[in-house]
Design a protein around this motif. Sequence first.
Motif: not given
Length: 254
Positions: A30-33, A50-52, A55-57, A85-87
């Motif tokens: 699982i590469s993204r969540v 997501a900021q930390k 691979f987390i959005y 970013p990433k939202v």
Amino acid sequence: MIWDTHAHIDDPSFAGEFEDVLARMKSAGISRVTNVGYDLPSSRRSVELAQKYDFIYAAIGIHPHNAEGVTEQTWNELLTLAKQPKVLAWGEIGLDYYRDLSPRPIQKEIFIQQIKLANQVGLPIVIHNRDAHQDVLEIVKAHPPLYGGVFHCFSGSWEMAEILLKPGFYLSFAGPVTYKNARHTVEVAKRAPIDRILVETDSPYLSPEPRRGKRNEPAYVLEIVKKLAELKTLSVEDAALQTMQNAERAFRLV
């Protein structure tokens, strides 16, 4: 390469073993969540995660259970978070007539308001719909999301799915698609176009077979991909690739 497009890994049930959960996720391929908010504090946590982690959005929003008590300040802070970013989406939002934890008129009002805010900031929406099929359909028809949307953990009929697929909604499947009694969900997953399907866990809820009844986590989204591959007569690798590409389109990354 699999994307768990809907999880709540900020949930307290993961406290104390968070890094282990992430390690198991990576070991399962699982590469993204996407961590999905359901109120203001969880939306903040989603953005922080997501900021930390690369691979987390994040998705931010107010769940129908939490529709009461929303203020102008809530909207202002969510609008600020939406621009981080990433939202990738505004959600999860929608209607829940199963538990009815908020009055239905307020649920509708908050749902409509969030569609408008998502349109304002250019985000797709992630929709929670439980036992509210007709009202959800009427609202998204009257207030269409300009940047698309995902029906998370889709639970409607094939007839409902056909209506939603026409304007371009994506349908996301979680643990229930693996359950023996989920006849309607299996039918929809089998008949829906493969390029309009996403996979998710809704962790820590809705564990797939054979872990039903236990705490769910992102690693187990692999079971959803396997079931989808079976229904579509695809290899697991092809099902994983297709749903990853679908998620990239749904969340407007391509």
